[in-house]
Design a protein around this motif. Structure first.
Motif, mmCIF file in Angstrom:
data_model
loop_
_atom_site.group_PDB
_atom_site.id
_atom_site.type_symbol
_atom_site.label_atom_id
_atom_site.label_comp_id
_atom_site.label_asym_id
_atom_site.label_seq_id
_atom_site.Cartn_x
_atom_site.Cartn_y
_atom_site.Cartn_z
ATOM 1 N N LYS A 7 0.981 -1.441 0.068
ATOM 2 C CA LYS A 7 -0.188 0.090 0.390
ATOM 3 C C LYS A 7 0.880 1.496 -0.081
ATOM 4 N N ARG A 8 0.296 2.544 -1.067
ATOM 5 C CA ARG A 8 0.973 3.172 -0.955
ATOM 6 C C ARG A 8 1.186 4.406 0.179
ATOM 7 N N ARG A 9 1.672 5.617 1.439
ATOM 8 C CA ARG A 9 1.351 6.165 2.092
ATOM 9 C C ARG A 9 0.709 7.416 1.200
ATOM 10 N N GLN A 10 0.286 7.640 2.017
ATOM 11 C CA GLN A 10 -0.834 9.344 1.083
ATOM 12 C C GLN A 10 -0.489 10.892 1.482
ATOM 13 N N SER A 11 -0.308 11.493 0.899
ATOM 14 C CA SER A 11 0.604 12.980 0.694
ATOM 15 C C SER A 11 0.557 13.820 1.672
ATOM 16 N N HIS A 12 1.046 14.290 2.368
ATOM 17 C CA HIS A 12 1.095 15.448 3.318
ATOM 18 C C HIS A 12 -0.008 16.337 2.580
ATOM 19 N N PRO A 29 1.133 22.083 6.935
ATOM 20 C CA PRO A 29 2.217 22.198 6.155
ATOM 21 C C PRO A 29 3.685 23.203 6.796
ATOM 22 N N GLU A 30 3.046 24.409 7.309
ATOM 23 C CA GLU A 30 4.053 24.641 8.518
ATOM 24 C C GLU A 30 4.708 24.581 9.357
ATOM 25 N N ALA A 31 4.005 23.715 10.006
ATOM 26 C CA ALA A 31 4.676 23.378 11.586
ATOM 27 C C ALA A 31 4.941 21.713 11.166
ATOM 28 N N LYS A 32 4.588 20.775 10.772
ATOM 29 C CA LYS A 32 4.656 19.403 10.003
ATOM 30 C C LYS A 32 4.522 18.478 11.877
ATOM 31 N N THR A 67 -6.602 32.676 6.805
ATOM 32 C CA THR A 67 -7.049 33.683 7.448
ATOM 33 C C THR A 67 -6.907 33.819 8.831
ATOM 34 N N GLU A 68 -6.754 32.908 9.793
ATOM 35 C CA GLU A 68 -6.266 32.285 11.253
ATOM 36 C C GLU A 68 -4.624 32.652 11.886
ATOM 37 N N GLY A 69 -4.325 33.384 11.665
ATOM 38 C CA GLY A 69 -3.204 33.897 12.280
ATOM 39 C C GLY A 69 -2.543 32.409 13.051
ATOM 40 N N THR A 70 -2.764 33.235 14.284
ATOM 41 C CA THR A 70 -1.898 32.621 15.608
ATOM 42 C C THR A 70 -1.925 30.776 16.171
ATOM 43 N N GLU A 71 -3.327 30.270 15.315
ATOM 44 C CA GLU A 71 -3.762 29.018 15.282
ATOM 45 C C GLU A 71 -3.204 28.203 15.202
ATOM 46 N N HIS A 72 -2.127 28.340 13.256
ATOM 47 C CA HIS A 72 -1.463 27.285 12.947
ATOM 48 C C HIS A 72 -0.224 27.846 12.459
ATOM 49 N N GLY A 73 0.278 28.337 13.428
ATOM 50 C CA GLY A 73 1.978 28.941 13.690
ATOM 51 C C GLY A 73 2.337 30.115 13.700
ATOM 52 N N SER A 74 1.574 31.274 12.505
ATOM 53 C CA SER A 74 2.447 32.428 12.367
ATOM 54 C C SER A 74 1.978 32.848 13.378
ATOM 55 N N VAL A 75 2.515 34.199 13.647
ATOM 56 C CA VAL A 75 1.987 35.207 14.390
ATOM 57 C C VAL A 75 1.321 36.221 14.460
ATOM 58 N N GLY A 76 -0.137 36.866 14.699
ATOM 59 C CA GLY A 76 -0.257 38.250 14.043
ATOM 60 C C GLY A 76 -0.188 38.481 12.543
ATOM 61 N N SER A 77 0.396 39.244 11.898
ATOM 62 C CA SER A 77 -0.789 39.532 10.290
ATOM 63 C C SER A 77 0.214 39.148 9.929
ATOM 64 N N GLY A 78 -0.368 37.765 9.247
ATOM 65 C CA GLY A 78 0.916 37.724 8.551
ATOM 66 C C GLY A 78 2.415 36.544 8.236
ATOM 67 N N ASP A 79 3.028 35.608 7.953
ATOM 68 C CA ASP A 79 3.833 34.768 8.335
ATOM 69 C C ASP A 79 5.481 36.413 9.306
ATOM 70 N N TRP A 80 5.583 35.285 9.118
ATOM 71 C CA TRP A 80 7.517 36.317 10.210
ATOM 72 C C TRP A 80 8.149 35.840 8.846
ATOM 73 N N ILE A 81 9.119 37.432 9.468
ATOM 74 C CA ILE A 81 10.441 37.366 8.408
ATOM 75 C C ILE A 81 11.441 37.960 9.223
#
Length: 136
Positions: A7-12, A29-32, A67-81
């Motif tokens: 059986k082949r594994r599913q993709s991320h 995808p961001e936090a793995k 649309t949900e910044g803080t819940e999935h890894g990025s903080v504030g408005s958008g990605d951290w640079i």
């Protein structure tokens, strides 16, 4: 020789059932990291036969990733640079020097190194930073 995989594994990014907990999960995808899939009332989707509900929950989650910044890894408005992280660290060092928990030399050495890093890749999102961008 080893046994061939039948059986082949599913993709991320796809929903998958974990037999140990009898619940459905997906990998962000961001936090793995593994995240349980929830139905509309906030309960975990359980049972191998609830694949359709898991796919719907994953689609709902994917819509909210942007649309949900803080819940999935990025903080504030958008990605951290990179430049923002360097700036935050230097502010942390300044507070440490003021408290006496960090030496001024450490702050100055860090500032020199971080300024060079920012000249090279300061506008790059942290999620895209690779080990090859940093050389010692």
């Amino acid at each position: 020789m080893g046994k061939k995989r039948t059986k082949r594994r599913q993709s991320h990014g796809s929903a998958w059932h974990w037999k140990q907990t009898d619940a459905w999960y997906a990998i962000l995808p961001e936090a793995k990291k593994r995240v349980p899939l929830l139905d509309e009332s906030g309960n975990r989707i359980r049972g191998k036969d609830n694949r359709e509900a898991a796919i719907v929950a994953l689609a709902r989650m994917k819509v909210n990733w942007g649309t949900e910044g803080t819940e999935h890894g990025s903080v504030g408005s958008g990605d951290w640079i990179v430049a923002r992280v360097c700036s935050e660290y230097l502010q942390y060092c300044d507070k440490g020097v003021a408290k006496g928990t960090l030496s001024k030399g450490h702050r100055d050495n860090s500032a020199s190194w971080l300024n060079d890093l920012c000249k090279y890749c300061g506008a790059l999102p942290v999620s895209q930073l690779k080990k090859g961008h940093i050389t010692s």
